[in-house]
Every structure is written in C-alpha cells, then in structure tokens.
Scaffold this motif. Sequence first.
Motif, PDB file in Angstrom:
ATOM      1  N   ARG A  45     -13.828 -18.452 -20.845  1.00  0.00           N
ATOM      2  CA  ARG A  45     -13.940 -18.567 -19.385  1.00  0.00           C
ATOM      3  C   ARG A  45     -12.955 -19.591 -18.824  1.00  0.00           C
ATOM      4  N   TYR A  48      -9.585 -18.115 -18.451  1.00  0.00           N
ATOM      5  CA  TYR A  48      -9.507 -17.148 -17.354  1.00  0.00           C
ATOM      6  C   TYR A  48      -9.641 -17.839 -15.990  1.00  0.00           C
ATOM      7  N   LEU A  50     -12.321 -19.437 -14.908  1.00  0.00           N
ATOM      8  CA  LEU A  50     -13.683 -19.401 -14.364  1.00  0.00           C
ATOM      9  C   LEU A  50     -14.337 -20.776 -14.418  1.00  0.00           C
ATOM     10  N   LEU A  51     -13.787 -21.635 -15.265  1.00  0.00           N
ATOM     11  CA  LEU A  51     -14.274 -23.014 -15.361  1.00  0.00           C
ATOM     12  C   LEU A  51     -13.081 -23.949 -15.224  1.00  0.00           C
ATOM     13  N   TYR A  52     -13.301 -25.071 -14.589  1.00  0.00           N
ATOM     14  CA  TYR A  52     -12.212 -26.038 -14.401  1.00  0.00           C
ATOM     15  C   TYR A  52     -12.338 -27.176 -15.417  1.00  0.00           C
ATOM     16  N   ARG A  68      -6.361 -19.281 -10.033  1.00  0.00           N
ATOM     17  CA  ARG A  68      -6.832 -17.884  -9.850  1.00  0.00           C
ATOM     18  C   ARG A  68      -5.901 -17.084  -8.945  1.00  0.00           C
ATOM     19  N   LEU A  73      -4.244 -13.121 -12.362  1.00  0.00           N
ATOM     20  CA  LEU A  73      -5.410 -12.277 -12.645  1.00  0.00           C
ATOM     21  C   LEU A  73      -5.007 -10.839 -13.006  1.00  0.00           C
ATOM     22  N   PRO A  80     -16.633  -9.424 -20.623  1.00  0.00           N
ATOM     23  CA  PRO A  80     -17.628 -10.478 -20.895  1.00  0.00           C
ATOM     24  C   PRO A  80     -18.865  -9.918 -21.593  1.00  0.00           C
ATOM     25  N   GLU A  82     -21.973 -10.531 -20.706  1.00  0.00           N
ATOM     26  CA  GLU A  82     -22.783 -10.007 -19.588  1.00  0.00           C
ATOM     27  C   GLU A  82     -21.796  -9.496 -18.563  1.00  0.00           C
ATOM     28  N   PHE A  83     -21.791  -8.208 -18.340  1.00  0.00           N
ATOM     29  CA  PHE A  83     -20.774  -7.653 -17.438  1.00  0.00           C
ATOM     30  C   PHE A  83     -21.432  -6.868 -16.312  1.00  0.00           C
TER      31      PHE A  83
END
Lengths: 276, 305
Positions: A45, A48, A50-52, A68, A73, A80, A82-83
């Motif tokens: 993540r 990608y 999704l987390l800093y 992002r 992207l 993932p 969970e998608f």
Amino acid sequence: MIEVKDLHLGYGKKKVFNGLNLQLHSGHIYGLLGKNGSGKSTLLRSLYGLLYPKQGSIRVLNYKPGDRLPSFLQKVFMVPEEFYLPDVPIDELIKYHAAFYPKFDLATFQKCLKDFEIPYEQSLQQMSYGQKKKVLISLGLSTNVELLLMDEPTNGLDIISKSQFRKTMGHIMNKETCVIISTHQLKDLEDLISRILIIDSARILFDQTIESIAKRLTFTVVQDATGAEALYEESSISGTAIVKENTSGADSKIDMELLYKTVMHNYEGLKKIFEA
Amino acid sequence: MSEFFDTGRWWLLVRKHWFENRKKYTLSIITIGGLMGAWYLLYMLVNADDYFAPELQAMTYFTGLFIASGLYASIIFSDLASKAKGISFITLPASHFEKFMTGFFYVVVALPLMYTTFFYVFNTTALKISNSIRYKQYLSFNNADVSATAVVAPNGKESPAIVQKEPFRTAPLVNVWKYEEDDRYGQGNYKSKEIDEPNFYFYIWAGLFIGQAFFALGSVYFGRFSFVKTFISILLLMLFFYFLSLFTNAVFRGEMFSYSYQEDHEGVSYHLPNWVSAVDIWLLEFVLGPVFWMIAYVRLKETEI
C-alpha cells in the motif's frame, strides 16, 4: 524502479517499519513472504501511495507515490486482498474503468477471461467472489502497467484457477514489468517467482533470486538425516525434508515453504552461506 | 495531459459514476416519488377544499431537496470508509481534484437538477389532479349553494342564505427560484405577485449549499453512518453556539450575535456599523459553503488506507 530509503511507518503507536531500505527492479516477479502482521500489505500500500511514510522516502517509477498523480496511477495496478468491483456488466467495466489505463489491451483481457472460464457477457453482480477476483486479475494483467502489486491473489481461487493463474502470469510477464506478490500460499507461486523477499520485524530479512538460491542451497528428502549438516530439517511420512548448503553444484527444485522456514528458524546459518 | 484537471478524464469519471450508481438513483427517485405522492394524497384528503398553495409546493420542494441532498452528500465520499472501496477510489488513475469535482458535480448540480425536474413533472401532475377535483367540488358546491337554507343566527333570527359566487382559483405552479407572495385572499386575479423584498429563496439556496458542503465533509470525516453523525454534529454545534451566546450574555451583559446593545441605566444604545452585519451575511452566503468544500477536498487528499 522502486527505491525505499529509511522508511518509518506505523498505525498509531504501532510501528510497522522502522528504517526499511529496499530496491526492486523491473523484469522480476517478487514473492513477498512474511508472518501475519509483518507489514507485507502495508509495504504494498505504501508503494501505491495509499499510505504516507512518517519518515524516509519512497520512489516508484521516479514518482513519489503519495502524490497519487494520474500519470503514476496509470502505470501501477493492485489486486488487493479485499477488493471492490462495481455491479456492472463486464463491457461497462471495460468502458468506464479500463479506459483510465492508456495501455489497456482488450484482446489480453478477453484471453485472460477465456482462460479463467469467465463468460464475457456475465454481469459482475451475478459472480462469486472467486470469479470477481479472476476478473480483477485479468483487468490487472491487461492494463500493461509497469508495476503490478498483488496481495494474496490466489486466495479464493479454485485449484484449476490457481494453476491457470500461474500460466497466465508466465505468459504476460515482460522485461518492463515488475510484479510483487504478497502471499502465504507458497505452493501456488512455485515456478512463477523469480526473486524472494522475506520481511520480518520491520526489515527485509532475505532478498535473493531463484538462481542464487538454487546455486547455494539444496532441498532433498532423506530417510536418515543424521550427519546431514542441515540448515533446517522437517520430518514427514515420506522421510525427512532437509535444506542444506549446495556444495556439489547439483540443481534441486526449491521448496518455498522449506526455504521460508529455514529463514525463520536458522537465519544466521543461511546468512553465512549467502554472504560467503 | 494535466495532472491536476483534465476535462476528458473528469467527464469519464462523471460517466463512470453514473453507470455504477444509476440503480441507486432510480430507486431514490421512486422513493421520493412515493413519499411526495403520499404527502400530497394526505393533504388532499385532509384539506379537500384547499388548493396546493405555492408556499406549500415550495415547502415540499425544499424539504425534499434538503433531505435528499443531505442524505446524498453524506455518502458521496463514504467509499473511503471501506478498505476495498477506498482502495478502488484512490487508485483510479485520476487526480484528487477530478474525483472531488465529480462528487461536487453530483451533489451540487446533478442531484438538484434531477430532483427539480422530477419535482416539476410530479408537481404539475399533482396540481392538475388537485385542480380538477377541486373544480368538480366547486361546481357541485355552487349548484348546491343556490338552494341553500337560511342561516339561523345565535339570537334565533333568520337571515337569508348568502350565496358567494367566487371565481374558481387554479393553484399556480411554484417558482422555486423566485419568492412570490401568494395573493389567494386578495381581490385580484389570484395570480401570485412578486413582493418588493430580497429574494427569500436565495437564502434557502445558500443554506442548502452550506448544508451540502457540511454533509459532504462529514462523508470524508465519518465514513460509515455519516448522515447521522453529521446531523448530530450540526446539533452539537448549534448547542455550542447557543451556550456561548448565553455565556457572553451573562458575562458582557449583551448578546453575542446582536449588532446593537442597549444600556438600560443610561439609556444609551450602541450600534455596530452596518457593514459588519453585511460582511457577516456575505460570509454566510458565499464563504462558509466553499470553505467546507475546501476542507473536504484537503481531507480527501490526505486520506490513507
């Protein structure tokens, strides 16, 4: 392609990474292994955006993922654990979702769906979890992105589909792409992974190519392991599976599970062999 | 291609949103239609001889629009509360601003437009039905009225029946953009007339914009059950300002939200300059909504999953 320097990251007070350094290159399928909660999904993540990061830096394809930017992207895709896929017919998914990926190839997508035995006319609403996952994997493979991240991609797939997944991945792979697969299903990815990363205690414990592992280790089953000088051994009905240093230069098939257990149980012994 | 805003990519997002949510919209319209139908039916049953005054239509329109907008704005960015949906939302190759503008477009433009179109179609039909029923009643009443018996006054004295032949009043269709006072009790032609005051509906529209922004902000902050949580937040904010006003009143012997102050003992009154209230109203009308939307945008950018 991917450069992680001194990455510090955590959730609240819980620290997941405390100074992680990592370099990954295109043309490889990386198998990302580790215990539950070791930070595999967190790493994916982070790559990608999704987390800093709290501290340190991440560069992916010369971008800072946290920005992002659309152009970044467009070059990355994630399957993932969970998608979510909207309840629309497949052709609408292509029309309104795949359209965001400039290198999307419809022929590849249709071939993947055919291989996975998913009817193109079917709506996602009528599909099971496993079928939806196959559609998502097909979508990911046909976007022709430069970085493909997969978190437990074979979870929820039936036995035939797992085998089909390996075949499809093998066909699609090219030198410009980097694939990182995080998994606990090691058997599903044998013959597919070209490089193994084992993550533990917020650091990369093991990072080797398949060739390097095959050159340095042998995986055999013996009836009597006495005096075998094994780095790791495990009894089973058929005998004792052992991992030891490859001193003869003979090739043996890598057993991912045994390798993983060896790293976790005898890291120091293994380290000496790979550093020699 | 711009990394911040590209019209083609934004339009693709708008279309994607529509195709993924059209069932939700259709169901919402059916629900709103059902509720509105039930409300008009109830009104006709209870006030059979009354007509749908423009004020009643406006009240129905704005109540529905406020509820629909609040509910809809509170889910516009709620995907971020779900890990699976949030990943799909954030990683879609479009900029934060394009994603934000898609939400803004649907909450501020598309939903009110769809709702207004639906309202006018529904309301026009309801008015036609109501007017036709009332006209029949009017005819039968006036026919019956000719043979009306004499009215007996409380003192026992009989007086001849009073026949009032009023012209039939057709209920006019409301204009939700322009406030007009209904002249139903006047002696004129019973058409609505424009009043010489600032447009009252403008303040309602401004309030709606602030409400939409606040609920959209709530959808980014709260995620699940954001409508209820945002609604409670609004109530708490109102309570806070109420108690603050009580406190300042007690401490400073004046009202916090008052632009003038009367000193009882000395008979002196103090007034803030007019521009202060003008600036306050301007801030409420034009600044508060955009500020909430801007905070929602920043939060959207900062969200981690």
